[in-house]
Design an enzyme around this catalytic site. Sequence first.
Site, PDB file in Angstrom:
ATOM      1  N   GLU A 195      -3.558  -7.675  -2.355  1.00 54.82           N
ATOM      2  CA  GLU A 195      -2.405  -6.945  -1.799  1.00 54.82           C
ATOM      3  C   GLU A 195      -1.670  -6.150  -2.871  1.00 54.82           C
ATOM      4  OE1 GLU A 195       1.286  -7.580  -1.449  1.00 54.82           O
ATOM      5  OE2 GLU A 195       1.537  -9.692  -1.918  1.00 54.82           O
ATOM      6  N   HIS A 368       6.404 -10.819  -2.722  1.00 56.82           N
ATOM      7  CA  HIS A 368       5.165 -10.220  -3.219  1.00 56.82           C
ATOM      8  C   HIS A 368       5.166 -10.155  -4.738  1.00 56.82           C
ATOM      9  CE1 HIS A 368       4.155  -8.832   0.885  1.00 56.82           C
ATOM     10  NE2 HIS A 368       5.456  -8.649   0.997  1.00 56.82           N
TER      11      HIS A 368
END
Length: 555
Positions: A195, A368
Amino acid sequence: MKMTGERLWIAALGGVYEIGKNMYLVQYADDIIVIDCGSKFPDESLLGIDLIIPDISYLLSNTDKVKALVVTHGHEDHIGGIPYFLKQLNIPVYASRLTLGLIETKLKEHGLLRQTQLHCIDPESTLNFGSIAITFFRTNHSIPDCLGIVFDTPEGTVVHTGDFKFDMTPVNKQYPDIHKMAAIGEKGVKFLLSESTNAERPGFTPSERLVGAHLEEAFHKAENRIFISTFASNVHRLQQIVDAAGHTGRKLALLGRSMVNVVGVAQELGYLNIPEGMLVEPAEAGKMERDKIAVLCTGSQGEPMAALSRLANSSHRLLEISAGDTVLLAANPIPGNERNVSRIVDNLYMLGARVIYGSRSELHVSGHGSQEELKLMLTLMKPEYFIPIHGEYRMLHHHSMLAEAVGVKNENIFILKNGDIVESNAGDVRQSGRITAGQIYVDGLGIGDIGNVVLRDRRQLSADGILITVITLSQNDGRILNDPDTISRGFVYVRNSDTLMEEINQLITSTLQKMSPADLGQWNIIKETIKETLGKFLYERTKRRPMILPIIIEV
């Protein structure tokens, strides 16, 4: 496009060149494994659209090959499209315990729970589908029970990281399994799909644990009611809010359906510990002493119908924000939502509230990983080939630069669009064509029945309104029996535009009188002629282009 021969395919059906609707597939020979099935919310140009989900045409044309849907974690951009997917392709779903609980809630709402095959997995699970063996490793993120996925195929190992950060002091003590990641890398990884959300952000992402101290400080300083909004799915944040309420002697009320659903599932499964008696109903909260209650609500992204928006507009039926109340926004706006959030903050200030928001408030950290964590994942996995996923193009580009910096060859990095295929055949790796991929719009109960033509009409209606003209003709000879009756909605206010409306009717009448008897006998010609003539006239007079809808009645 169909696969021929024994080869490995990797493709994205959603999640690249965009944030949201993540969906990927790994295929070897006649075995297809789908990873995630997310949704995303529409922007302002998609008028009336409720949700956007991936186009699964390729999977529907290969139904006999699709073996399973494996889900990395329980955020909407990874599970939001699952009910719509299962209505078309009812395959087994594999997910971790909390993720499965959130999926079950969605399936109940859609009446699909009884007919769906749900399987609970954990980091130690092993699955086998024909020539593909699947194992897992634990990562951490802003929701519990996150998994990375390892696919062992005859063409080599494929790793999909899911969403991740390397939080060494996680609130729920679910530590990232770095040792297992390193072991996977030592064994050999051919393809890494990782990601890219924070690929532009240098350094490390701070630990979620840091938010807890700032939340508690804000709770201690608040004198009246506290209203706090965050992502409902951020269970770690919810627990810290519960803890802050407990330490400051406040009861907690929940506003918003998604907040109530997530808290219910997380509490039932043991991921959220709420002391007995702390939760109160919103109606009861409105009667309590103002310094004894905190309200946890949806709407941190400025969603117009969410609880916080209605509170900011003083339109909530049970609670209101008054001068001296404290509002905490414990989530940063997702790109594209800044304007809506700013509007809500303005309204809250107008109500006299004390508002704590933005990056300086330290009430939010990302779930993240930033650049150093992305490089750590690359270093642990040591992939031969790298495919950045989950991000807009600039994020994918920055992530590819990070991969190159830690030793991945430039020619071994693939930045894909949705639908692009990376193929490995007897060790020969290349980008090899496309499969169908795109956006399906959900509008009310309709799925995929709204296309570009309807959206164009909606944009035209929203910009310049509609003009309806009713024309009555003789069935025998096509004569005009009555003056046209013209109705305006969203174009001009009729009572203040008598002259213009009279000119419109006169123009319609004169246009019809100039038409030949043969043309008057064909409704499509009448309608096109009226639309063209009236459209030119109205643009010259008003510089507007309303939708023109002629209605013909024969008597």
